[in-house]
Motif scaffolding. Structure first.
Motif, short mmCIF file in Angstrom:
data_model
loop_
_atom_site.label_atom_id
_atom_site.label_comp_id
_atom_site.label_asym_id
_atom_site.label_seq_id
_atom_site.Cartn_x
_atom_site.Cartn_y
_atom_site.Cartn_z
N UNK A 105 -2.60 -2.16 8.39
CA UNK A 105 -3.46 -3.18 8.93
C UNK A 105 -4.78 -3.72 8.27
N UNK A 106 -5.47 -2.40 7.96
CA UNK A 106 -6.71 -2.61 7.51
C UNK A 106 -6.75 -2.24 5.84
N UNK A 107 -5.84 -2.21 5.01
CA UNK A 107 -5.61 -1.98 3.69
C UNK A 107 -6.66 -2.44 2.85
N UNK A 108 -6.99 -3.97 2.85
CA UNK A 108 -7.83 -4.46 2.24
C UNK A 108 -9.31 -4.05 2.36
N UNK A 109 -9.68 -3.79 3.30
CA UNK A 109 -11.04 -3.08 3.87
C UNK A 109 -11.13 -1.86 3.13
N UNK A 110 -10.04 -0.93 3.66
CA UNK A 110 -10.35 0.57 3.02
C UNK A 110 -10.06 0.50 1.56
#
Length: 141
Positions: free
Chosen positions: A44-49
Motif C-alpha cells: 500500500x505505501x511502497x512509494x513512500x517507503x
C-alpha cells in the motif's frame, strides 16, 4: 570548527571498513520494516517507503563523502529514532513478545549512532574525509 579533533589521524585508514559497516547497518535497520512488508505482500505505501529508503541512502552517502551536516543529521536521527523505537517497543512488549524485537531495533539505532561518534577509528576516518572535502571545496571557490 577550528578546534582540532581529539582523534589520531593515523587511524583514519583503519576506519574505512568499520565506517562502511556502520553506515550499511543503519541503512539495513532503516529499510527492514519496508522489505518485511513487501515480503508479506503489503504494498500500500511502497512509494513512500521507497522514497524514505532513497533519502536515507542519499544521507548516508553524504556522510561517507565527508559532509559534516549529513553526519550531524544522521547522529540526530539515530538518537531520536532509537529512543522512540525503543520506548514504543517496550510498551508493545508488555502486550506481545514482538515488541521486544522492536525495542532491539531501537537499541541497534542507538548503538550505531553512538559508534559514529565514539569509535576512534570511525571518527578518525570521518575527520580525514571532512578535511579532504574542506580542501576540495576551498579549491573550487
Amino acid at each position: 570548527m577550528s578546534a582540532s579533533s581529539p582523534f589520531d589521524p593515523r587511524l583514519a585508514e583503519a576506519g574505512r571498513t568499520p565506517t562502511l559497516a556502520v553506515l550499511v547497518g543503519i541503512f539495513m535497520v532503516t529499510i527492514t520494516p519496508f522489505v518485511a512488508g513487501l515480503v508479506q505482500g503489503q504494498t500500500a505505501d511502497w512509494v513512500r517507503n521507497l522514497l524514505y529508503a532513497v533519502a536515507t541512502a542519499v544521507l548516508l552517502y553524504n556522510v561517507w563523502r565527508g559532509s559534516v551536516w549529513a553526519w550531524r543529521l544522521t547522529i540526530g536521527f539515530c538518537m531520536v529514532a532509537g529512543l522512540v523505537i525503543f520506548v514504543v517497543g517496550m510498551l508493545a512488549g508488555s502486550v506481545a513478545w514482538q515488541g521486544w524485537i522492536v525495542s532491539g531495533a531501537g537499541l541497534i539505532y542507538l548503538l550505531l549512532g553512538t559508534a559514529l561518534v565514539g569509535t576512534a577509528v570511525i571518527r578518525s576516518f570521518l575527520d580525514s574525509r571532512w578535511t579532504d572535502r574542506r580542501k576540495t571545496l576551498r579549491r573550487k571557490s
